[in-house]
Scaffold this motif. Structure first.
Motif, PDB file in Angstrom:
ATOM      1  N   GLN B 168      51.785  33.681  46.736  1.00 47.99           N
ATOM      2  CA  GLN B 168      52.471  34.344  47.919  1.00 47.99           C
ATOM      3  C   GLN B 168      52.527  33.424  49.002  1.00 47.99           C
ATOM      4  O   GLN B 168      53.504  33.636  49.639  1.00 47.99           O
ATOM      5  CB  GLN B 168      51.397  35.614  48.049  1.00 47.99           C
ATOM      6  CG  GLN B 168      52.065  36.701  48.707  1.00 47.99           C
ATOM      7  CD  GLN B 168      53.137  37.153  48.333  1.00 47.99           C
ATOM      8  OE1 GLN B 168      54.366  36.461  48.077  1.00 47.99           O
ATOM      9  NE2 GLN B 168      52.833  38.396  47.852  1.00 47.99           N
ATOM     10  N   ARG B 169      51.665  32.331  49.342  1.00 48.95           N
ATOM     11  CA  ARG B 169      52.150  31.576  50.563  1.00 48.95           C
ATOM     12  C   ARG B 169      53.430  30.822  50.094  1.00 48.95           C
ATOM     13  O   ARG B 169      54.027  30.520  50.821  1.00 48.95           O
ATOM     14  CB  ARG B 169      50.928  30.448  50.567  1.00 48.95           C
ATOM     15  CG  ARG B 169      49.656  30.939  51.223  1.00 48.95           C
ATOM     16  CD  ARG B 169      48.437  29.998  51.011  1.00 48.95           C
ATOM     17  NE  ARG B 169      47.492  30.747  51.527  1.00 48.95           N
ATOM     18  CZ  ARG B 169      46.587  30.776  52.669  1.00 48.95           C
ATOM     19  NH1 ARG B 169      47.434  30.192  53.744  1.00 48.95           N
ATOM     20  NH2 ARG B 169      45.811  31.488  52.789  1.00 48.95           N
ATOM     21  N   ILE B 170      53.833  30.414  48.933  1.00 49.21           N
ATOM     22  CA  ILE B 170      54.801  29.661  48.501  1.00 49.21           C
ATOM     23  C   ILE B 170      56.019  30.707  48.740  1.00 49.21           C
ATOM     24  O   ILE B 170      57.059  30.241  49.471  1.00 49.21           O
ATOM     25  CB  ILE B 170      54.658  29.322  46.937  1.00 49.21           C
ATOM     26  CG1 ILE B 170      53.725  28.169  47.258  1.00 49.21           C
ATOM     27  CG2 ILE B 170      56.060  28.578  46.703  1.00 49.21           C
ATOM     28  CD1 ILE B 170      53.096  27.705  45.516  1.00 49.21           C
ATOM     29  N   CYS B 171      55.711  31.784  48.314  1.00 48.67           N
ATOM     30  CA  CYS B 171      57.021  32.908  48.502  1.00 48.67           C
ATOM     31  C   CYS B 171      57.326  33.113  49.951  1.00 48.67           C
ATOM     32  O   CYS B 171      58.368  33.086  50.380  1.00 48.67           O
ATOM     33  CB  CYS B 171      56.533  34.402  47.974  1.00 48.67           C
ATOM     34  SG  CYS B 171      56.485  34.142  46.076  1.00 48.67           S
ATOM     35  N   ILE B 172      56.173  33.120  50.818  1.00 48.38           N
ATOM     36  CA  ILE B 172      56.282  33.225  52.138  1.00 48.38           C
ATOM     37  C   ILE B 172      57.001  31.977  52.772  1.00 48.38           C
ATOM     38  O   ILE B 172      57.897  32.153  53.748  1.00 48.38           O
ATOM     39  CB  ILE B 172      54.935  33.361  52.988  1.00 48.38           C
ATOM     40  CG1 ILE B 172      54.597  34.807  52.626  1.00 48.38           C
ATOM     41  CG2 ILE B 172      55.362  33.382  54.574  1.00 48.38           C
ATOM     42  CD1 ILE B 172      53.169  35.051  52.980  1.00 48.38           C
ATOM     43  N   ALA B 173      56.765  30.812  52.454  1.00 50.81           N
ATOM     44  CA  ALA B 173      57.120  29.476  52.824  1.00 50.81           C
ATOM     45  C   ALA B 173      58.962  29.508  52.581  1.00 50.81           C
ATOM     46  O   ALA B 173      59.819  29.325  53.501  1.00 50.81           O
ATOM     47  CB  ALA B 173      56.810  28.147  52.112  1.00 50.81           C
ATOM     48  N   ARG B 174      58.968  30.051  51.149  1.00 53.02           N
ATOM     49  CA  ARG B 174      60.438  30.109  50.866  1.00 53.02           C
ATOM     50  C   ARG B 174      61.460  30.945  51.591  1.00 53.02           C
ATOM     51  O   ARG B 174      62.490  30.965  52.076  1.00 53.02           O
ATOM     52  CB  ARG B 174      60.460  30.477  49.301  1.00 53.02           C
ATOM     53  CG  ARG B 174      62.048  30.769  48.962  1.00 53.02           C
ATOM     54  CD  ARG B 174      62.037  31.197  47.404  1.00 53.02           C
ATOM     55  NE  ARG B 174      61.374  32.503  47.166  1.00 53.02           N
ATOM     56  CZ  ARG B 174      61.333  33.007  45.875  1.00 53.02           C
ATOM     57  NH1 ARG B 174      61.856  32.296  44.921  1.00 53.02           N
ATOM     58  NH2 ARG B 174      60.702  33.831  45.769  1.00 53.02           N
ATOM     59  N   ALA B 175      60.603  32.306  52.167  1.00 54.98           N
ATOM     60  CA  ALA B 175      61.357  33.264  53.010  1.00 54.98           C
ATOM     61  C   ALA B 175      61.384  32.544  54.422  1.00 54.98           C
ATOM     62  O   ALA B 175      62.453  33.052  55.121  1.00 54.98           O
ATOM     63  CB  ALA B 175      60.810  34.379  53.085  1.00 54.98           C
ATOM     64  N   LEU B 176      60.643  31.787  54.986  1.00 55.08           N
ATOM     65  CA  LEU B 176      60.561  31.297  56.282  1.00 55.08           C
ATOM     66  C   LEU B 176      61.480  30.327  56.579  1.00 55.08           C
ATOM     67  O   LEU B 176      61.868  29.777  57.755  1.00 55.08           O
ATOM     68  CB  LEU B 176      59.193  30.636  56.528  1.00 55.08           C
ATOM     69  CG  LEU B 176      58.183  31.984  56.980  1.00 55.08           C
ATOM     70  CD1 LEU B 176      56.748  31.334  57.236  1.00 55.08           C
ATOM     71  CD2 LEU B 176      58.726  32.891  57.864  1.00 55.08           C
ATOM     72  N   VAL B 177      61.924  29.333  55.447  1.00 52.60           N
ATOM     73  CA  VAL B 177      62.183  28.205  55.642  1.00 52.60           C
ATOM     74  C   VAL B 177      63.730  28.014  56.393  1.00 52.60           C
ATOM     75  O   VAL B 177      64.019  27.159  57.050  1.00 52.60           O
ATOM     76  CB  VAL B 177      62.648  27.290  54.178  1.00 52.60           C
ATOM     77  CG1 VAL B 177      63.602  27.667  53.192  1.00 52.60           C
ATOM     78  CG2 VAL B 177      62.540  25.850  54.705  1.00 52.60           C
ATOM     79  N   LEU B 178      64.637  29.380  56.182  1.00 50.38           N
ATOM     80  CA  LEU B 178      65.756  29.228  56.857  1.00 50.38           C
ATOM     81  C   LEU B 178      65.493  29.968  58.310  1.00 50.38           C
ATOM     82  O   LEU B 178      66.590  30.217  58.902  1.00 50.38           O
ATOM     83  CB  LEU B 178      66.636  30.343  55.965  1.00 50.38           C
ATOM     84  CG  LEU B 178      67.426  29.662  54.698  1.00 50.38           C
ATOM     85  CD1 LEU B 178      67.843  30.754  53.965  1.00 50.38           C
ATOM     86  CD2 LEU B 178      68.151  28.630  54.977  1.00 50.38           C
ATOM     87  N   GLU B 179      64.295  30.026  58.579  1.00 46.60           N
ATOM     88  CA  GLU B 179      63.995  30.501  59.907  1.00 46.60           C
ATOM     89  C   GLU B 179      64.825  32.068  60.156  1.00 46.60           C
ATOM     90  O   GLU B 179      65.760  32.275  60.998  1.00 46.60           O
ATOM     91  CB  GLU B 179      64.321  29.687  60.961  1.00 46.60           C
ATOM     92  CG  GLU B 179      63.333  28.459  60.760  1.00 46.60           C
ATOM     93  CD  GLU B 179      63.582  27.379  62.021  1.00 46.60           C
ATOM     94  OE1 GLU B 179      64.425  27.410  62.805  1.00 46.60           O
ATOM     95  OE2 GLU B 179      62.582  26.271  61.731  1.00 46.60           O
ATOM     96  N   PRO B 180      64.448  33.088  59.315  1.00 46.66           N
ATOM     97  CA  PRO B 180      65.059  34.426  59.408  1.00 46.66           C
ATOM     98  C   PRO B 180      64.517  35.141  60.723  1.00 46.66           C
ATOM     99  O   PRO B 180      63.821  34.834  61.258  1.00 46.66           O
ATOM    100  CB  PRO B 180      64.805  34.754  58.282  1.00 46.66           C
ATOM    101  CG  PRO B 180      63.239  34.462  57.892  1.00 46.66           C
ATOM    102  CD  PRO B 180      63.303  32.926  58.333  1.00 46.66           C
ATOM    103  N   LYS B 181      65.404  36.030  60.905  1.00 50.94           N
ATOM    104  CA  LYS B 181      64.995  37.059  62.023  1.00 50.94           C
ATOM    105  C   LYS B 181      64.076  38.136  61.524  1.00 50.94           C
ATOM    106  O   LYS B 181      63.537  38.753  62.135  1.00 50.94           O
ATOM    107  CB  LYS B 181      66.440  37.547  62.765  1.00 50.94           C
ATOM    108  CG  LYS B 181      67.134  36.735  63.351  1.00 50.94           C
ATOM    109  CD  LYS B 181      67.953  37.150  64.501  1.00 50.94           C
ATOM    110  CE  LYS B 181      68.556  35.811  65.355  1.00 50.94           C
ATOM    111  NZ  LYS B 181      69.591  35.305  64.841  1.00 50.94           N
ATOM    112  N   VAL B 182      64.468  38.607  60.022  1.00 47.73           N
ATOM    113  CA  VAL B 182      63.753  39.694  59.763  1.00 47.73           C
ATOM    114  C   VAL B 182      63.149  39.282  58.358  1.00 47.73           C
ATOM    115  O   VAL B 182      63.976  38.896  57.459  1.00 47.73           O
ATOM    116  CB  VAL B 182      64.695  41.058  59.538  1.00 47.73           C
ATOM    117  CG1 VAL B 182      64.110  42.356  59.069  1.00 47.73           C
ATOM    118  CG2 VAL B 182      65.405  41.323  60.748  1.00 47.73           C
TER     119      VAL B 182
END
Ligand SMILES: Nc1ncnc2c1ncn2[C@@H]1O[C@H](COP(=O)(O)OP(=O)(O)OP(=O)(O)O)[C@@H](O)[C@H]1O
Ligand SMILES: Nc1ncnc2c1ncn2[C@@H]1O[C@H](COP(=O)(O)OP(=O)(O)OP(=O)(O)O)[C@@H](O)[C@H]1O
Ligand code: SF4
Ligand code: SF4
Ligand SMILES: [Mg+2]
Ligand SMILES: [Mg+2]
Lengths: 374, 364
Positions: B168-182
């Motif tokens: 789940q941490r890796i999934c979160i990293a994948r979601a964060l890497v583009l520096e999203p807003k939402v």
């Protein structure tokens, strides 16, 4: 109602005055390619008539293997079993499946997490109930049908007569679990094993099913082993609680004593990591770092040591035995139990060092309560 | 509810993401029948806010979350992101916005490609969107992994070598890497053990601060939702019941469904006996033929004739507190167990709260 006497009230050796169930040092290990999985590793407890024990632990701690071991429901191959399961004075560990058939259903029965795994999808609900009534209680057709109808209505199924003619897929999840409970109760067992009976259900339906189990248990003076990963489920519904970690019971106490007087650091950490409704939103949760040990190569000393904030050198060297607490019936496995002066010293040493004996980092908490305990 | 209406929405210019009168229906085979998964739902989240969506299985939480992302485009309603209606946006323009909106799911292990190395999993969005390459890419991936508490030194391993919490941490990293807003988090901790669940909840709170995120946090567990949310919306059978700040929702539930949900939650404290009276009967009806009027009426202990005729609309009953019910509970009325909880709070000294720690570090 006449019963076969292999294990019935008249079976040789059976002692109705003996404790209902005594589990003595049972071990269940699985041989796998990677090595021996010590899934249950020396568990003992006693269950008296009409009482409920809650067995709590995280995924993989051995809760299901423990209940299956007691019920004799294990695959024949690759299993190493040791210890004793003494039911009303008779050790049933050596029973073959033919002998166990006389125990299953009429003495002990089980409710699993997923109702679909215990129901036959291609058989009508009615037949699934009456079958065991024929087998165990030698009821004739009419008697079995009447009993099935009464059972379905006692577990709160609306229009029970119509349901008898339906198949499992025609029912909702909650209704299916009620049917499974009706089947488990059909032959009047003295012990009901409920292995995560509500984990697959919605919280409002969970409350209904837990109330139903409690009410049936009360009416039938049945003992229950309630297995769950949710301390909330057992807190209000069991007389005593056994907390499992890595195949062992690490703390066992009357329910009130466990919550009022936690001794085992694992139990304490578990309680503090649960988000609670009464906490303000954005309350920082206490976390347990790391994860449970590999059951093939468990650590030598205390199995919780790599995650324990109090861990000392002794914890890595020596496995703590089950120790008696001050309260009657309260046992735990820890060298530095929560609430003791040794625990406080151990914690202070670790805070000063910034790490535990296993090298895990420790930070000082920001608040210290009036009692002087952290 | 429950009900419809938009009274609870804040001014459009204040919301980063907002949906109005969202409708999602799925055809049932060729029968001509429809699953009314989401029926006229309006929600919004301000920048930096966490909106919690809570409700039981099948009430339409995931469908709502996915409809915000246009996965697929909803049957009806508007989804405004920074003022632009995504529902009407041509595909190419929608695609340009994708990096700003990410999703995290319940089952971390199956949402990671088992054959790829963790480094590549986290790097993939950067490569697809051509946001970085070479040393810069490596640096960004490693920094993101560190932020979520994964040692970059083990990033050449594959997902099966990690536990559920680490995945789940890796999934979160994948979601964060583009520096999203939402980020829409759909039951991100439901499959995890309690001890690991706490790690991920704390991590999401840290990441929200570090990356200045707006979160839509979906879960069926009200205690979990309360812990991370600034505003909570309770759903039932494709409708909204109640919207409120989490502490107020808990102290003064106005909708009968919220109250029942609260009293069904097993409390890890033996002094609080499980409630017998407040247990809801029945189960959630089929979304193919939902009840008329208020959709909760078939299970509602307060239902009157009117509830079958007239659908309740969202209306304000307190500061930021809205309910869709004709006969809501008194805002000041005693809540089941409230007295016991108050006694308990008085008896138990404040729980030690660890100081915020730098993201990515783990301590006990
Ligand atoms: N047949 C088997 N062969 C090998 N290992 C097994 C077998 N059955 C169970 N195990 C292992 O034994 C351990 C205990 O499993 P068990 O199912 O009892 O856990 P549990 O506490 O019930 O967990 P959960 O909450 O996930 O149901 C696990 O590590 C599991 O992988
Ligand atoms: N692709 C689909 N086709 C048909 N019906 C669907 C589809 N997706 C969802 N549904 C139905 O829509 C309703 C809402 O589903 P949704 O998954 O949004 O609920 P949920 O609140 O996320 O539930 P859960 O807690 O179980 O995840 C359900 O009745 C579901 O069966
Ligand atoms: S203090 Fe030592 S013995 Fe006790 S739980 Fe921690 S590591 Fe185990
Ligand atoms: S009182 Fe009426 S409107 Fe309110 S929740 Fe119950 S059924 Fe719905
Ligand atoms: Mg299990
Ligand atoms: Mg969902």
């Amino acid at each position: 109602m006449s019963r076969k006497v292999v294990s019935g009230p008249d079976a040789p050796g059976r002692d109705p005055n003996a404790p209902l169930l005594r589990v003595v040092d049972i071990k269940t290990h699985f041989k796998t390619e990677r090595g021996t999985v010590r899934a249950v590793d020396g568990v003992s407890f006693q269950l008296d008539r009409g009482r409920t024990i809650g067995i709590v632990g995280e995924s993989g701690s051995g809760k299901s293997v423990l209940s299956r071991s007691v019920m004799g429901l294990l695959p024949g191959r690759n299993v190493i079993r040791e210890g004793h399961v003494v039911y009303e004075g008779i050790d049933i560990v050596g029973f073959d499946s033919h002998q166990m058939r006389n125990i299953w259903g009429s003495e002990m029965s089980m409710v699993f997490q997923d109702p679909m795994t215990s129901l036959n999808p291609v058989k009508k609900i009615g037949r699934q109930i009456t079958e065991s009534l024929h087998e165990h209680l030698q009821m004739d057709k009419q008697e079995a049908n009447d009993t099935a109808l009464a059972l379905l209505s006692s577990v709160g199924i609306p229009e029970p007569a119509a349901r008898l003619e339906e198949y499992p897929h025609q029912l909702s999840g909650g209704m299916r679990q009620r049917v499974v409970i009706a089947i488990a109760l059909a032959c009047g067992p003295k012990i009901l094993f409920a292995d995560e009976p509500t984990t697959a259900l919605d919280v409002t339906v969970q409350a209904q099913i837990l109330n139903l189990l409690q009410q049936q248990q009360h009416e039938r003076h049945m003992a229950m082993i309630l297995v769950t990963h949710d301390l909330g489920v057992v807190a209000g519904r069991s007389h005593e609680i056994a907390v499992m970690y890595a195949g062992k019971i690490v703390e066992h106490a009357p329910t009130n004593s466990l919550f009022a007087n936690v001794r085992m650091p694992y139990t304490e950490a578990l309680l503090n990591s649960i988000p609670r409704l009464e906490y303000m939103s954005h309350t920082r949760l206490d976390i347990i770092g790391g994860r449970p040990p590999d059951l093939i190569r468990p650590p030598r000393g205390c199995s919780f040591a790599p995650r324990c904030r109090y861990a000392q050198p002794r914890c890595i060297e020596e496995e703590p035995p089950l120790m008696e607490g001050d309260q009657p019936g309260h046992t735990y496995r820890c060298w530095y139990p929560v609430g003791s002066p040794e625990n406080l010293e151990a914690y202070q040493r670790n805070i000063v060092a910034g790490r535990t004996a296993t090298g895990a980092p420790v930070e000082a908490p920001v608040t210290i309560d009036a009692g002087g305990r952290f | 509810m429950a009900g419809s209406g938009t009274d609870h929405l804040r001014a459009p210019q204040d919301a980063l993401i907002r949906c109005e009168n969202l409708v999602v229906e799925f055809p049932v085979g060729k029968s001509g029948l429809k699953v009314h998964a989401v029926s006229d739902i309006s929600i919004d989240a301000k920048p930096g806010e966490t909106l919690g969506l809570v409700g039981e299985s099948g009430c339409g939480k995931s469908t709502t979350g996915r409809a915000l992302m246009q996965l697929p485009r909803p049957t009806g309603g508007r989804v405004l992101y920074q003022g632009r209606d995504l529902v009407q946006l041509p595909g190419a323009e929608l695609r340009q916005l994708r990096p700003e909106m990410q999703m995290i799911f319940q089952d971390p292990i199956s949402s990671l490609n088992p054959r790829r190395r963790v480094f590549d999993i986290v790097a993939e969005p950067l490569r697809i969107w051509k946001r970085a390459s070479g040393a810069e890419l490596t640096e960004r991936v490693n920094r993101t992994l560190e932020n979520v508490g994964i040692d970059p030194a083990v990033a050449d391993r594959r997902p099966h070598q990690f536990s559920g919490g680490q995945c789940q941490r890796i999934c979160i990293a994948r979601a964060l890497v583009l520096e999203p807003k939402v980020i829409i988090c759909d039951e991100p901790v439901s499959a995890l053990d309690v001890s690991v669940q706490a790690q991920i909840l704390n991590l999401l709170e840290d990441m929200k601060a570090t990356y200045k995120l707006t979160l839509v946090f979906i879960a069926h567990d009200l205690a979990v939702v309360k812990n991370v949310s600034d505003r909570v919306a309770v759903m039932y059978l494709g409708k909204l019941c109640e919207v409120a700040p989490p502490d107020d929702l808990y102290a003064n539930p106005a909708h009968p469904y919220t109250a029942a949900l609260l009293s069904s939650i097993p409390v890890p404290d033996p002094r609080i006996r499980p409630s017998e009276e407040n247990v809801l009967g029945g189960e959630i009806p089929s979304p193919i033929a939902p009840p008329s009027g208020c959709r909760f009426r078939t299970r509602c202990p307060r239902a009157q004739d009117m509830c079958a005729q007239v659908e309740p609309k969202m209306r304000q009953i307190g500061l930021g507190h809205y309910v869709a019910c004709h006969f809501p509970l008194e805002a000041t009325g005693p809540k089941p167990g409230a007295a016991q909880l108050a006694a308990k709070r008085a008896a138990v000294p404040a729980r030690p709260v660890a100081p915020p720690r730098p993201p990515g570090t783990q301590a006990f």
